[in-house]
Design an enzyme around this catalytic site. Sequence first.
Site, PDB file in Angstrom:
ATOM      1  N   ASN A  12      38.362  26.681  45.854  1.00  0.00           N
ATOM      2  CA  ASN A  12      39.230  27.961  46.275  1.00  0.00           C
ATOM      3  C   ASN A  12      39.864  28.387  45.057  1.00  0.00           C
ATOM      4  O   ASN A  12      40.798  27.934  44.589  1.00  0.00           O
ATOM      5  CB  ASN A  12      40.097  27.620  47.266  1.00  0.00           C
ATOM      6  CG  ASN A  12      41.065  28.677  47.632  1.00  0.00           C
ATOM      7  OD1 ASN A  12      40.946  29.777  47.285  1.00  0.00           O
ATOM      8  ND2 ASN A  12      42.128  28.668  48.245  1.00  0.00           N
ATOM      9  N   LYS A  14      41.465  31.025  44.309  1.00  0.00           N
ATOM     10  CA  LYS A  14      42.551  31.708  44.475  1.00  0.00           C
ATOM     11  C   LYS A  14      42.507  33.240  43.571  1.00  0.00           C
ATOM     12  O   LYS A  14      41.387  33.580  43.228  1.00  0.00           O
ATOM     13  CB  LYS A  14      43.776  30.975  44.211  1.00  0.00           C
ATOM     14  CG  LYS A  14      43.825  29.710  45.319  1.00  0.00           C
ATOM     15  CD  LYS A  14      45.009  29.037  45.161  1.00  0.00           C
ATOM     16  CE  LYS A  14      44.819  27.600  45.994  1.00  0.00           C
ATOM     17  NZ  LYS A  14      46.129  26.955  46.383  1.00  0.00           N
ATOM     18  N   HIS A  99      44.764  29.999  55.342  1.00  0.00           N
ATOM     19  CA  HIS A  99      45.399  29.133  54.034  1.00  0.00           C
ATOM     20  C   HIS A  99      46.836  29.419  54.161  1.00  0.00           C
ATOM     21  O   HIS A  99      47.525  30.809  54.521  1.00  0.00           O
ATOM     22  CB  HIS A  99      44.749  29.776  52.923  1.00  0.00           C
ATOM     23  CG  HIS A  99      45.115  29.095  51.567  1.00  0.00           C
ATOM     24  ND1 HIS A  99      46.475  28.940  51.122  1.00  0.00           N
ATOM     25  CD2 HIS A  99      44.603  27.766  51.101  1.00  0.00           C
ATOM     26  CE1 HIS A  99      46.122  27.918  50.246  1.00  0.00           C
ATOM     27  NE2 HIS A  99      45.231  27.161  50.163  1.00  0.00           N
ATOM     28  N   GLU A 101      49.089  29.954  52.015  1.00  0.00           N
ATOM     29  CA  GLU A 101      49.515  31.009  50.990  1.00  0.00           C
ATOM     30  C   GLU A 101      49.342  32.322  51.757  1.00  0.00           C
ATOM     31  O   GLU A 101      50.126  33.575  51.634  1.00  0.00           O
ATOM     32  CB  GLU A 101      48.813  31.008  49.578  1.00  0.00           C
ATOM     33  CG  GLU A 101      49.136  29.861  48.585  1.00  0.00           C
ATOM     34  CD  GLU A 101      47.958  29.376  47.980  1.00  0.00           C
ATOM     35  OE1 GLU A 101      47.051  30.125  47.527  1.00  0.00           O
ATOM     36  OE2 GLU A 101      48.043  28.215  47.181  1.00  0.00           O
ATOM     37  N   GLU A 171      45.782  20.947  55.049  1.00  0.00           N
ATOM     38  CA  GLU A 171      46.100  21.292  53.560  1.00  0.00           C
ATOM     39  C   GLU A 171      47.734  20.928  53.776  1.00  0.00           C
ATOM     40  O   GLU A 171      48.566  21.899  54.004  1.00  0.00           O
ATOM     41  CB  GLU A 171      45.823  22.423  52.927  1.00  0.00           C
ATOM     42  CG  GLU A 171      44.369  22.712  52.872  1.00  0.00           C
ATOM     43  CD  GLU A 171      44.127  23.564  51.592  1.00  0.00           C
ATOM     44  OE1 GLU A 171      43.357  23.206  50.673  1.00  0.00           O
ATOM     45  OE2 GLU A 171      44.453  24.639  52.008  1.00  0.00           O
ATOM     46  N   GLY A 177      49.049  22.564  45.212  1.00  0.00           N
ATOM     47  CA  GLY A 177      49.360  22.882  43.736  1.00  0.00           C
ATOM     48  C   GLY A 177      50.622  22.198  43.124  1.00  0.00           C
ATOM     49  O   GLY A 177      51.308  22.578  42.112  1.00  0.00           O
ATOM     50  N   SER A 217      46.085  19.152  45.843  1.00  0.00           N
ATOM     51  CA  SER A 217      46.080  18.507  44.491  1.00  0.00           C
ATOM     52  C   SER A 217      45.037  17.193  44.758  1.00  0.00           C
ATOM     53  O   SER A 217      45.326  16.168  44.052  1.00  0.00           O
ATOM     54  CB  SER A 217      47.398  17.649  44.504  1.00  0.00           C
ATOM     55  OG  SER A 217      48.507  18.687  44.205  1.00  0.00           O
TER      56      SER A 217
END
Length: 254
Positions: A12, A14, A99, A101, A171, A177, A217
């Site tokens: 991904n 992003k 996701h 985000e 996730e 991240g 991560s």
Amino acid sequence: MNNPRKQIVAGNWKMNMNFQEGCTLAAEVVKGFSYDGTVEVILAPPFIHQAAVAEILRGREGIWLAGQNCHQEASGAFTGEISADMLRSVGARYVILGHSERRQYFGEDDELLRSKVDRALQSGLEVIFCCGESLEIREAGTHFDFVAGQIEKALFHLSEEQMQHVVLAYEPIWAIGTGKTASPEQAQAMHAHLRKRVEAQYGPAFAERQTILYGGSCKPANARELFSQPDVDGGLIGGASLKANDFLSICASF
Ligand code: PGA
């Protein structure tokens, strides 16, 4: 080894990589990856790169294109949005939905995600559906129910036939991240829990075939241990998918 499940490593990207950088990265991945009939690779570049990356992947086995999002409506006056049909028409096979985000910064909730999932499946895309808890929820000890609730609300209205086109990606938000990976035991425990919920809804044979990816991560140094857990069928990779060598080494971690 006779694994009933599809094993996948998905990158991904992003909102990273300009067009030229993205094309170079895709070409490097294509060059370094050879499909042996087991692990499949998915690249999820930004929308504007999709058509060019589709060309780069053309004719290559075991490597697929994914969108990072799509709109819930088929078409119309939705300035700035991208439809599932558009993704399909440039050659994407998958779309990432849910996701954290998107949930956090764009207010996507379970109900909206449910309609996005329906639209994507109607357009013939396969869905990589993300779920995961915040640190607060984990510390409160309610993470198993919370994450299972996310998949139940957005997915469990699907028929068995439709659900076959869904890959789950666990996730934990606190691991995305942050450099803080879930331990292999933490990932395994959640994956086993999600598989049980899938089993309760769709039956044991179906649940055995459900692919569940881990994300957060994941990198060359920890991928092997994560992927060796019995219920972890691969990874959804953010930061480490932006360097071809790191990504390829994760793909080779099974
Ligand atoms: P990360 O992101 O690998 O950079 O933690 C994973 C993801 O958000 O899909």
